[in-house]
Scaffold this motif. Structure first.
Motif, PDB file in Angstrom:
ATOM      1  N   ALA A   1       3.703   2.637  -1.186  1.00 29.09           N
ATOM      2  CA  ALA A   1       4.637   1.552  -1.497  1.00 29.09           C
ATOM      3  C   ALA A   1       4.602   1.183  -2.973  1.00 29.09           C
ATOM      4  N   THR A   2       5.776   1.008  -3.554  1.00 29.38           N
ATOM      5  CA  THR A   2       5.920   0.497  -4.920  1.00 29.38           C
ATOM      6  C   THR A   2       7.106  -0.448  -4.934  1.00 29.38           C
ATOM      7  N   ALA A   3       7.268  -1.158  -6.026  1.00 31.30           N
ATOM      8  CA  ALA A   3       8.409  -2.061  -6.145  1.00 31.30           C
ATOM      9  C   ALA A   3       9.720  -1.286  -6.170  1.00 31.30           C
ATOM     10  N   GLU A   4       9.688  -0.104  -6.785  1.00 33.22           N
ATOM     11  CA  GLU A   4      10.900   0.704  -6.859  1.00 33.22           C
ATOM     12  C   GLU A   4      11.171   1.452  -5.559  1.00 33.22           C
ATOM     13  N   SER A   5      10.103   1.764  -4.828  1.00 33.53           N
ATOM     14  CA  SER A   5      10.258   2.538  -3.593  1.00 33.53           C
ATOM     15  C   SER A   5       9.408   1.898  -2.495  1.00 33.53           C
ATOM     16  N   PRO A   6       9.867   0.766  -1.930  1.00 35.50           N
ATOM     17  CA  PRO A   6       9.076   0.066  -0.918  1.00 35.50           C
ATOM     18  C   PRO A   6       8.991   0.856   0.376  1.00 35.50           C
ATOM     19  N   VAL A   7       7.965   0.521   1.140  1.00 32.91           N
ATOM     20  CA  VAL A   7       7.799   1.057   2.489  1.00 32.91           C
ATOM     21  C   VAL A   7       8.293   0.001   3.466  1.00 32.91           C
ATOM     22  N   THR A   8       9.186   0.398   4.384  1.00 32.41           N
ATOM     23  CA  THR A   8       9.734  -0.539   5.362  1.00 32.41           C
ATOM     24  C   THR A   8       9.094  -0.270   6.719  1.00 32.41           C
ATOM     25  N   LEU A   9       8.592  -1.352   7.337  1.00 27.55           N
ATOM     26  CA  LEU A   9       7.927  -1.259   8.639  1.00 27.55           C
ATOM     27  C   LEU A   9       8.577  -2.232   9.604  1.00 27.55           C
ATOM     28  N   PRO A  10       8.684  -1.855  10.873  1.00 24.36           N
ATOM     29  CA  PRO A  10       9.166  -2.820  11.869  1.00 24.36           C
ATOM     30  C   PRO A  10       8.115  -3.895  12.127  1.00 24.36           C
ATOM     31  N   VAL A  11       8.560  -5.138  12.284  1.00 25.80           N
ATOM     32  CA  VAL A  11       7.662  -6.250  12.585  1.00 25.80           C
ATOM     33  C   VAL A  11       7.614  -6.406  14.100  1.00 25.80           C
TER      34      VAL A  11
ATOM     35  N   ALA B   1      -5.916  -4.450   7.026  1.00 23.58           N
ATOM     36  CA  ALA B   1      -5.570  -5.139   5.781  1.00 23.58           C
ATOM     37  C   ALA B   1      -4.426  -6.100   6.056  1.00 23.58           C
ATOM     38  N   VAL B   2      -4.252  -7.045   5.148  1.00 22.18           N
ATOM     39  CA  VAL B   2      -3.114  -7.959   5.188  1.00 22.18           C
ATOM     40  C   VAL B   2      -2.394  -7.861   3.852  1.00 22.18           C
ATOM     41  N   ILE B   3      -1.081  -7.666   3.917  1.00 19.89           N
ATOM     42  CA  ILE B   3      -0.237  -7.675   2.730  1.00 19.89           C
ATOM     43  C   ILE B   3       0.279  -9.092   2.531  1.00 19.89           C
ATOM     44  N   PRO B   4       0.024  -9.752   1.402  1.00 16.90           N
ATOM     45  CA  PRO B   4       0.552 -11.106   1.188  1.00 16.90           C
ATOM     46  C   PRO B   4       2.069 -11.105   1.228  1.00 16.90           C
ATOM     47  N   VAL B   5       2.637 -12.186   1.734  1.00 24.73           N
ATOM     48  CA  VAL B   5       4.084 -12.272   1.841  1.00 24.73           C
ATOM     49  C   VAL B   5       4.752 -12.124   0.477  1.00 24.73           C
ATOM     50  N   GLU B   6       4.050 -12.491  -0.595  1.00 22.63           N
ATOM     51  CA  GLU B   6       4.612 -12.368  -1.937  1.00 22.63           C
ATOM     52  C   GLU B   6       4.841 -10.920  -2.348  1.00 22.63           C
TER      53      GLU B   6
ATOM     54  N   ALA C   1       9.963  -5.056   4.101  1.00 22.61           N
ATOM     55  CA  ALA C   1       9.828  -4.111   2.995  1.00 22.61           C
ATOM     56  C   ALA C   1       8.581  -4.488   2.208  1.00 22.61           C
ATOM     57  N   VAL C   2       7.649  -3.549   2.067  1.00 18.74           N
ATOM     58  CA  VAL C   2       6.373  -3.765   1.390  1.00 18.74           C
ATOM     59  C   VAL C   2       6.439  -3.128   0.020  1.00 18.74           C
ATOM     60  N   PHE C   3       6.149  -3.915  -1.029  1.00 17.83           N
ATOM     61  CA  PHE C   3       6.342  -3.472  -2.402  1.00 17.83           C
ATOM     62  C   PHE C   3       5.068  -3.021  -3.106  1.00 17.83           C
ATOM     63  N   SER C   4       3.925  -3.064  -2.445  1.00 17.75           N
ATOM     64  CA  SER C   4       2.684  -2.662  -3.114  1.00 17.75           C
ATOM     65  C   SER C   4       1.719  -2.088  -2.087  1.00 17.75           C
ATOM     66  N   THR C   5       0.793  -1.297  -2.595  1.00 16.52           N
ATOM     67  CA  THR C   5      -0.236  -0.721  -1.734  1.00 16.52           C
ATOM     68  C   THR C   5      -1.356  -1.732  -1.517  1.00 16.52           C
ATOM     69  N   THR C   6      -2.273  -1.382  -0.651  1.00 18.52           N
ATOM     70  CA  THR C   6      -3.452  -2.210  -0.416  1.00 18.52           C
ATOM     71  C   THR C   6      -4.611  -1.312  -0.032  1.00 18.52           C
ATOM     72  N   GLU C   7      -5.786  -1.924   0.118  1.00 25.94           N
ATOM     73  CA  GLU C   7      -6.981  -1.194   0.521  1.00 25.94           C
ATOM     74  C   GLU C   7      -7.501  -1.785   1.823  1.00 25.94           C
ATOM     75  N   PRO C   8      -8.171  -0.985   2.651  1.00 25.87           N
ATOM     76  CA  PRO C   8      -8.774  -1.535   3.861  1.00 25.87           C
ATOM     77  C   PRO C   8      -9.704  -2.698   3.519  1.00 25.87           C
ATOM     78  N   GLY C   9      -9.580  -3.780   4.260  1.00 23.75           N
ATOM     79  CA  GLY C   9     -10.421  -4.958   4.047  1.00 23.75           C
ATOM     80  C   GLY C   9      -9.820  -6.021   3.163  1.00 23.75           C
ATOM     81  N   ARG C  10      -8.677  -5.743   2.524  1.00 22.63           N
ATOM     82  CA  ARG C  10      -8.074  -6.720   1.612  1.00 22.63           C
ATOM     83  C   ARG C  10      -7.479  -7.894   2.382  1.00 22.63           C
ATOM     84  N   HIS C  11      -7.757  -9.103   1.887  1.00 27.08           N
ATOM     85  CA  HIS C  11      -7.211 -10.353   2.405  1.00 27.08           C
ATOM     86  C   HIS C  11      -7.604 -10.598   3.858  1.00 27.08           C
ATOM     87  N   LEU C  12      -8.815 -10.179   4.184  1.00 24.71           N
ATOM     88  CA  LEU C  12      -9.365 -10.424   5.508  1.00 24.71           C
ATOM     89  C   LEU C  12     -10.605 -11.295   5.387  1.00 24.71           C
TER      90      LEU C  12
END
Length: 425
Positions: A77-87, A121-126, A136-147
């Motif tokens: 995921a990037t800002a230019e090429s987000p990853v879209t996931l079903p909620v 992991a949790v992706i912040p809503v921001e 649409a997710v605009f950034s990557t994350t790592e396992p354990g982030r925001h937990l």
């Protein structure tokens, strides 16, 4: 060049400060233990070590408002090429049946909500578009982030507070987070505060010629309260032995300590000394300035400490002798004011040979220096009110030059007590 002048102690008739400290400390026993609601425990001493019956946090949960994901699903995921996931699910705080998160999905999750099984992991809503059906997710994350992992703050059986700790707002918050509604605490020592002197007038009353307003009672009652005690202040008692005994004797069964000021010196109308000599209370001259005349013992089985009448002498004596004993009786582990070394500023100090001197001062935390406030006179209370420390000059020292390191007691330190609960316990 800075100097400290010393002389041998030639006043052996005076009792050492440490001897009288030990005598006062030995008068009072630790108060009994009671279980009290958390709301009534502020400022009290914990009576037993407090161990955690549950972990904190009690379960894995989200540290952010956002989306629970598999980190691998948003690795590109990037800002230019987000990853879209079903909620697939909403997981609000308080939900007790968080469903498992499948690969390729996201769960919208709130701060404090239980982490969906399988999510790492949790992706912040921001970092998303905030979508509801899909996100649409605009950034990557790592396992354990925001937990927040179960037990990462406190594990089951961990000691979170020790016997003798002061119960501060934060400690009470921890106890509440652990599910505890009550704590074992020591009862506040009950102290009867009495000033004597026929020249004294209660504040608010008309001041007649030759009289002064009484200040020690209010001052010492406040000091007792700050030191963890429950004060009861009697109105001024004149210099009459009968009136003194009539005032205190009906109250002795209600208190843990009788604390008096005045009437202990060498004059002709020393009512406290006259009433309590040969009644279990011993009177001494202590090798200190201010506060040389002191008394301690038991009257009709009740601990008694008698302080001199000059206001600075009374308050300094309280700091040196009474405050540590009260804190110990109230169950506190730390009973001494914080002490530090400071560089003397201003004029040189002179101190009487053979007497430990306590001077009022202003300690500067930014520079580690101290400046004396006011003259040594034990009637000069305004300088005491402006001071945040006491300078302790050893009994063998007669002169201290500017630039010398001196010991100071910090009066505005972490040992101050909170106001007691409404019922004074």
């Amino acid at each position: 060049m800075t100097t400290v002048t010393t002389q041998p102690n030639r006043t052996s008739a005076l009792l050492p400060v440490s001897t009288h400290q030990a005598e006062v400390a030995g008068l009072m026993s630790r108060t009994e233990i009671r279980r009290r609601r958390l709301e009534d425990c502020l400022g009290l001493a914990l009576a037993e070590d407090l161990t955690a019956p549950v972990p904190l946090p009690p379960f894995d949960n989200s540290a952010m408002d956002g989306y629970a994901v598999h980190a691998a699903d948003v690795a590109s995921a990037t800002a230019e090429s987000p990853v879209t996931l079903p909620v697939a699910e909403d997981v609000p705080a308080g939900r007790g049946d968080a469903p498992a998160l499948r690969r390729g999905q996201a769960h919208r999750i709130m701060t404090g909500a239980p982490l969906s099984p399988g999510a790492d992991a949790v992706i912040p809503v921001e970092s998303t578009d905030g979508g509801v059906a899909e996100v649409a997710v605009f950034s990557t994350t790592e396992p354990g982030r925001h937990l927040r992992r179960a037990g990462e703050d406190v594990g089951v059986g961990d000691t979170v507070a020790r016997a003798g700790d002061r119960l501060s707002p934060a400690r009470l918050g921890v106890a509440a987070a652990l599910g505890l509604a009550e704590l074992p605490v020591h009862r506040r020592p009950r102290v009867l505060v009495l000033s004597t002197g026929s020249e004294l007038t209660e504040p608010g009353d008309a001041l007649e010629p030759g009289r002064i307003y009484e200040s020690n009672g209010v001052m010492l009652a406040a000091a007792v309260l700050e030191a963890g005690g429950e004060p009861t202040r009697l109105r001024v008692v004149p210099d009459d032995v009968g009136e003194f005994r009539a005032a205190v004797e009906p109250r002795l069964g209600e208190v843990d300590l009788l604390l008096t000021s005045g009437g202990v010196s060498a004059g002709a109308y020393e009512v406290v000394k006259d009433a309590l000599t040969d009644q279990g209370v011993r009177f001494h001259k202590i090798a200190m300035q201010p506060g040389m005349p002191q008394g301690a013992g038991r009257y009709r089985g009740v601990p008694v400490v008698t302080l001199p009448g000059n206001p600075v002498s009374a308050l300094v004596s309280f700091e040196v002798f009474v405050r540590p004993a009260l804190l110990a009786a109230a169950g506190f582990r730390e009973v001494l004011r914080p002490r530090t070394s400071a560089t003397l500023e201003g004029d040189a100090l002179r101190s009487p040979a053979g007497r430990r001197q306590y001077r009022r001062g202003r300690y500067h935390f930014d520079t580690g220096s101290v400046r004396v406030l006011g003259a040594p006179g034990s009637h000069l209370l305004s300088a005491m009110a402006e001071s945040n420390c006491l300078l302790e000059i050893p009994s063998e020292t007669t002169a201290v030059e500017p630039g010398t390191q001196v010991t100071v007691w910090l009066l505005d330190g972490p040992q101050n007590n909170a106001v007691p609960s409404a019922d004074g316990q």
